[in-house]
Write an enzyme that holds these catalytic residues in place. Structure first.
Site, PDB file in Angstrom:
ATOM      1  N   PHE A 219       0.812  -1.164   0.084  1.00 56.99           N
ATOM      2  CA  PHE A 219      -0.222   0.076  -0.034  1.00 56.99           C
ATOM      3  C   PHE A 219       0.765   1.359   0.068  1.00 56.99           C
ATOM      4  O   PHE A 219       1.822   1.214   0.756  1.00 56.99           O
ATOM      5  CB  PHE A 219      -0.895  -0.153   1.373  1.00 56.99           C
ATOM      6  CG  PHE A 219      -1.650   1.135   1.455  1.00 56.99           C
ATOM      7  CD1 PHE A 219      -2.989   1.045   0.814  1.00 56.99           C
ATOM      8  CD2 PHE A 219      -1.631   2.113   2.313  1.00 56.99           C
ATOM      9  CE1 PHE A 219      -3.876   1.984   0.779  1.00 56.99           C
ATOM     10  CE2 PHE A 219      -2.482   3.204   2.697  1.00 56.99           C
ATOM     11  CZ  PHE A 219      -3.778   3.144   1.943  1.00 56.99           C
TER      12      PHE A 219
ATOM     13  N   ASN B 276      -3.485   0.253  10.659  1.00 56.02           N
ATOM     14  CA  ASN B 276      -4.510   1.247   9.527  1.00 56.02           C
ATOM     15  C   ASN B 276      -4.915  -0.265   8.639  1.00 56.02           C
ATOM     16  O   ASN B 276      -4.065  -0.564   7.657  1.00 56.02           O
ATOM     17  CB  ASN B 276      -3.423   2.041   8.612  1.00 56.02           C
ATOM     18  CG  ASN B 276      -4.241   2.406   7.372  1.00 56.02           C
ATOM     19  OD1 ASN B 276      -5.454   2.426   7.342  1.00 56.02           O
ATOM     20  ND2 ASN B 276      -3.233   2.965   6.479  1.00 56.02           N
ATOM     21  N   PRO B 277      -5.695  -0.905   9.134  1.00 49.71           N
ATOM     22  CA  PRO B 277      -6.190  -1.901   8.498  1.00 49.71           C
ATOM     23  C   PRO B 277      -6.880  -1.614   7.170  1.00 49.71           C
ATOM     24  O   PRO B 277      -7.381  -0.722   6.963  1.00 49.71           O
ATOM     25  CB  PRO B 277      -7.056  -2.767   9.462  1.00 49.71           C
ATOM     26  CG  PRO B 277      -7.866  -1.518  10.050  1.00 49.71           C
ATOM     27  CD  PRO B 277      -6.728  -0.656  10.222  1.00 49.71           C
TER      28      PRO B 277
HETATM   29  N1  SAM Z   1       0.373   0.224   7.393  1.00 55.52           N
HETATM   30  C1  SAM Z   1       0.554   0.692   6.031  1.00 55.52           C
HETATM   31  C2  SAM Z   1       0.112   1.902   5.922  1.00 55.52           C
HETATM   32  O1  SAM Z   1      -0.670   2.471   7.002  1.00 55.52           O
HETATM   33  O2  SAM Z   1       0.408   2.766   5.093  1.00 55.52           O
HETATM   34  C3  SAM Z   1      -0.331  -0.138   5.070  1.00 55.52           C
HETATM   35  C4  SAM Z   1      -1.736  -0.297   5.400  1.00 55.52           C
HETATM   36  S1  SAM Z   1      -2.801  -1.070   4.387  1.00 55.52           S
HETATM   37  C5  SAM Z   1      -4.080   0.018   4.313  1.00 55.52           C
HETATM   38  C6  SAM Z   1      -3.318  -2.407   5.015  1.00 55.52           C
HETATM   39  C7  SAM Z   1      -2.229  -3.685   5.135  1.00 55.52           C
HETATM   40  O3  SAM Z   1      -2.870  -4.683   5.696  1.00 55.52           O
HETATM   41  C8  SAM Z   1      -1.893  -4.159   3.875  1.00 55.52           C
HETATM   42  O4  SAM Z   1      -0.430  -4.127   3.847  1.00 55.52           O
HETATM   43  C9  SAM Z   1      -2.328  -5.864   3.785  1.00 55.52           C
HETATM   44  O5  SAM Z   1      -1.587  -6.706   3.176  1.00 55.52           O
HETATM   45  C10 SAM Z   1      -2.353  -5.929   5.262  1.00 55.52           C
HETATM   46  N2  SAM Z   1      -3.364  -6.921   5.712  1.00 55.52           N
HETATM   47  C11 SAM Z   1      -4.674  -7.553   4.950  1.00 55.52           C
HETATM   48  N3  SAM Z   1      -5.240  -8.459   5.564  1.00 55.52           N
HETATM   49  C12 SAM Z   1      -4.591  -8.709   6.775  1.00 55.52           C
HETATM   50  C13 SAM Z   1      -4.609  -9.886   7.610  1.00 55.52           C
HETATM   51  N4  SAM Z   1      -5.549 -10.625   7.489  1.00 55.52           N
HETATM   52  N5  SAM Z   1      -3.432  -9.801   8.373  1.00 55.52           N
HETATM   53  C14 SAM Z   1      -2.428  -8.843   8.528  1.00 55.52           C
HETATM   54  N6  SAM Z   1      -2.219  -8.007   7.599  1.00 55.52           N
HETATM   55  C15 SAM Z   1      -3.261  -7.975   6.632  1.00 55.52           C
HETATM   56  N1  GLN Z   2      -7.344   5.531   2.803  1.00 58.27           N
HETATM   57  C1  GLN Z   2      -7.378   4.534   1.778  1.00 58.27           C
HETATM   58  C2  GLN Z   2      -7.995   5.102   0.442  1.00 58.27           C
HETATM   59  O1  GLN Z   2      -8.106   6.185   0.365  1.00 58.27           O
HETATM   60  C3  GLN Z   2      -7.710   3.233   2.486  1.00 58.27           C
HETATM   61  C4  GLN Z   2      -7.074   2.904   3.345  1.00 58.27           C
HETATM   62  C5  GLN Z   2      -7.425   1.749   4.102  1.00 58.27           C
HETATM   63  O2  GLN Z   2      -8.378   0.747   3.628  1.00 58.27           O
HETATM   64  N2  GLN Z   2      -6.888   1.511   5.256  1.00 58.27           N
HETATM   65  O3  GLN Z   2      -8.198   4.533  -0.465  1.00 58.27           O
END
Ligand code: SAM
Ligand code: GLN
Length: 261
Positions: free
Chosen positions: A69, A167-168
């Site tokens: 991400f 930040n899921p």
């Molecule tokens: N922490 C980073 C940021 O805030 O910029 C990335 C956030 S991104 C919105 C969500 C992250 O959660 C991704 O890297 C994704 O691969 C991970 N993710 C998705 N499902 C997951 C799960 N079941 N367990 C752990 N991580 C998961």
């Molecule tokens: N903020 C992200 C977006 O604009 C979504 C991030 C998330 O799912 N944690 O698309």
């Protein structure tokens, strides 16, 4: 003229106009081909950060890839919220970052809080590979650990963390198809919050108390309109006190932070 253009014409010894009319003779063929290839991909909607392989977060540089991400400015508010509650505590602090992506949250906090030890997890092994590279680049390998796992799976519920941050993925399933083309280039698993977008947030709220120390903090980034439901769940669990909701630059309630009783 932009500073970049001024400096580039200075180095190439040409005029500002030459940069645009004569760039074919000014830039070596190989670089030009690469540049034109990147421009083509950019016009097709690929995010700039995918093309350069890097992204800025809290003034630090992070490598990113198609499997991570791209860090967002609003996530800096989540990091600031954690910095606010840690407020001068030093050494021996343990933080868990769930869904670390390129590692931006965990590694920035480790950089700013001396003595903080971070465990960064993600379901994507390829994202973790990039996160590890970032830990190395920021000289944090000694205080950053990585685990390829599904939320809390593979962790012992030993109430051992002072801070859990995440930040899921929180975008509702029904909204995924309306995302802008640039966002659609990012991994679906980083965005898809299933059902109403609350699947991961609810699961984290439910299980986090088993992993947090007394007086530890849970800090979550949430989507538009989700803060109400998230604070309600935190309250009804009976396990948290001192909840706070923080808005982002656009006035949207973006971060919820709560203290473990
Ligand atoms: N922490 C980073 C940021 O805030 O910029 C990335 C956030 S991104 C919105 C969500 C992250 O959660 C991704 O890297 C994704 O691969 C991970 N993710 C998705 N499902 C997951 C799960 N079941 N367990 C752990 N991580 C998961
Ligand atoms: N903020 C992200 C977006 O604009 C979504 C991030 C998330 O799912 N944690 O698309």
């Amino acid at each position: 003229m932009k500073d970049e253009e001024l400096l580039l014409s200075h180095v190439l010894g040409c005029s500002f106009m030459d940069l645009y009319t004569d760039y074919r003779s000014l830039i070596p063929l190989k670089s030009r081909r690469r540049y034109e290839g990147l421009l083509f991909k950019r016009k097709r909607g690929e995010p700039l950060q995918h093309l350069t392989g890097s992204s800025e977060f809290m003034g630090l540089d992070f490598k990113v890839s198609r499997h991570t991400f791209i860090p967002r400015p609003e996530t800096e508010i989540l990091v600031q919220a954690v910095l606010g509650v840690i407020n001068g505590q030093k050494g021996g602090l343990y933080l868990l970052d769930i869904g670390t992506g390129c590692g931006n949250i965990a590694l920035t906090l480790a950089k700013f809080i001396p003595g903080l030890v971070v465990l960064a997890t993600d379901i994507s092994g390829l994202a973790l590979k990039t996160a590890r590279l970032n830990a190395k680049a920021h000289n944090l390998l000694g205080r950053a650990y990585f685990l390829n796992t599904d939320i809390f799976e593979g962790l012992f519920p030993r109430k051992s963390f002072e801070i859990i941050v995440s930040n899921p993925p929180y975008i509702a399933n029904s909204e995924l198809r309306y995302l802008p083309p640039e966002v659609k280039c990012e991994p679906l698993a980083a965005l898809d919050g299933k059902e109403e977008g609350l699947f991961f947030l609810n699961k984290i709220i439910k299980e986090a108390p088993e992993y947090l120390k007394k007086d530890g903090w849970l800090a979550l980034e949430v989507g538009w309109g989700q803060a109400g439901e998230v604070t309600k769940r935190l309250s009804s669990s009976g396990k948290f006190s001192s909840q706070r909701v923080i808005k982002d630059y656009g006035g949207i309630e973006r971060v919820v932070i709560a203290k473990r009783r």
